[in-house]
Design a protein around this motif. Structure first.
Motif, short mmCIF file in Angstrom:
data_model
loop_
_atom_site.label_atom_id
_atom_site.label_comp_id
_atom_site.label_asym_id
_atom_site.label_seq_id
_atom_site.Cartn_x
_atom_site.Cartn_y
_atom_site.Cartn_z
N ASN A 16 -42.90 -74.38 -27.70
CA ASN A 16 -42.76 -75.25 -28.86
C ASN A 16 -41.89 -74.53 -29.89
O ASN A 16 -41.90 -73.30 -29.97
N ASN A 17 -41.16 -75.32 -30.66
CA ASN A 17 -40.29 -74.77 -31.70
C ASN A 17 -39.31 -73.74 -31.15
O ASN A 17 -39.01 -72.74 -31.79
N ASN A 34 -38.91 -79.20 -31.13
CA ASN A 34 -40.36 -79.18 -31.23
C ASN A 34 -41.00 -79.01 -29.87
O ASN A 34 -41.92 -78.20 -29.69
N GLU A 35 -40.49 -79.76 -28.86
CA GLU A 35 -41.09 -79.64 -27.53
C GLU A 35 -40.11 -79.94 -26.40
O GLU A 35 -40.08 -79.21 -25.41
N ASP A 69 -36.63 -84.39 -28.88
CA ASP A 69 -37.84 -84.90 -29.55
C ASP A 69 -37.68 -86.33 -30.06
O ASP A 69 -38.35 -86.72 -31.02
N SER A 176 -38.61 -69.10 -30.10
CA SER A 176 -38.70 -69.27 -31.55
C SER A 176 -38.37 -68.00 -32.33
O SER A 176 -38.05 -68.07 -33.52
N LYS A 242 -38.76 -80.10 -20.55
CA LYS A 242 -39.41 -79.02 -21.28
C LYS A 242 -39.14 -77.69 -20.59
O LYS A 242 -38.88 -77.64 -19.40
#
Length: 278
Positions: A16-17, A34-35, A69, A176, A242
């Motif tokens: 995530n992120n 975000n994903e 996203d 991230s 993803k």
């Protein structure tokens, strides 16, 4: 969530992120994801009955990756280029009226600095142009099919794949904290909703079936193309792509596939909770 595999438990590794830079110019110029990356495209599937109710299949597909996203920030518009596309080639087996499974294949992602070429006659439907920025080896996945071998209407098709270090170009994919994921083993999870494409365009037939898949039947031999359930057909799909950093001790491919199925189920539960909370 964790899934036991050969006596070990692997924590949910989906990122995530994370950061994706569609022009390949590094972490600071990228977009926080975000994903997932949004994907949409078309696939040509050829079936070969293999005895009883079983079949083998080959899938050849092209995809556009326009944004992340579902946020409306289209990569070409916001990044002055960076038309991201992908091709997918895979084989597998299944049971008519049951399930199918991918047994191998390749996902290749491209960054094309010339906008608007996806869907054209350049390359294979404009999906394999520019710089190949990532390559993933398919480990597993699958879905459900009807009695003709066609994915059930709006049925979820999953693909689980892996890229070893060096199979991603530097400058595009980061976690991230800014670590370039080209130096890591990366897992990919694609989940799409598939539907039969009843009347594929002549261009789609020419580009994907005739050229990319090497098909020589109707549509490629001077005759009019029509889907033939149980033999060959087109589907349209849209979904999510993803990524995850692979565990240090990567489990066997079968375990990866099982982990992905559990992940898909967890995502479905999360989406349902989100709907209910509105």
């Amino acid at each position: 969530m964790a899934l036991g595999t050969t006596g070990a438990a692997i924590a949910n590794p989906v990122l995530n992120n994370w950061v994706f830079n569609p022009t390949g110019t590094g972490f600071s110029g990228g977009q926080v994801i975000n994903e997932y990356l949004d994907i949409n495209g078309n696939a040509f599937i050829q079936l070969t009955p293999s005895g009883g109710t079983s079949f083998a299949f080959r899938e050849t597909a092209v995809f556009n990756i326009p944004q992340a996203d579902s946020n409306g920030k289209l990569f070409p518009v916001n990044f002055r280029g960076g038309n991201i596309t992908a091709t997918f080639e895979a084989t597998g087996s299944g049971t008519f009226g049951g399930a199918f499974n991918f047994t191998g294949g390749t996902v290749r992602m491209y960054q094309n600095p010339t906008n608007g070429q996806y869907g054209s006659t350049a390359g294979y439907y404009g999906a394999n142009l520019g710089n190949m920025i990532a390559e993933f080896n398919v480990l597993g996945g699958g879905g459900l099919v009807d009695q003709s071998g066609i994915p059930t209407r709006n049925g979820q098709v999953s693909v689980f794949a892996e890229a070893a270090p060096g199979m991603l170009d530097p400058g595009y994919f980061f976690n991230s904290t800014g670590k370039d994921l080209s130096t890591e083993s990366i897992l990919a999870f694609a989940f799409t909703n598939a539907n039969t494409l009843g009347s594929p365009s002549t261009r789609l037939v020419n580009e994907v079936a005739c050229q990319f898949a090497g098909f020589t039947g109707a549509g490629c031999n001077g005759r009019t193309y029509r889907n033939r359930p149980g033999e060959y057909f087109f589907i349209g799909s849209n979904g999510q792509f993803k990524v995850a950093e692979a565990p240090r001790d990567v489990p066997e491919p079968g375990s990866i596939a099982l982990f992905g199925i559990a992940l898909a189920a967890a995502g479905a539960v999360a989406r349902k909770r989100k709907v209910l909370s509105k």
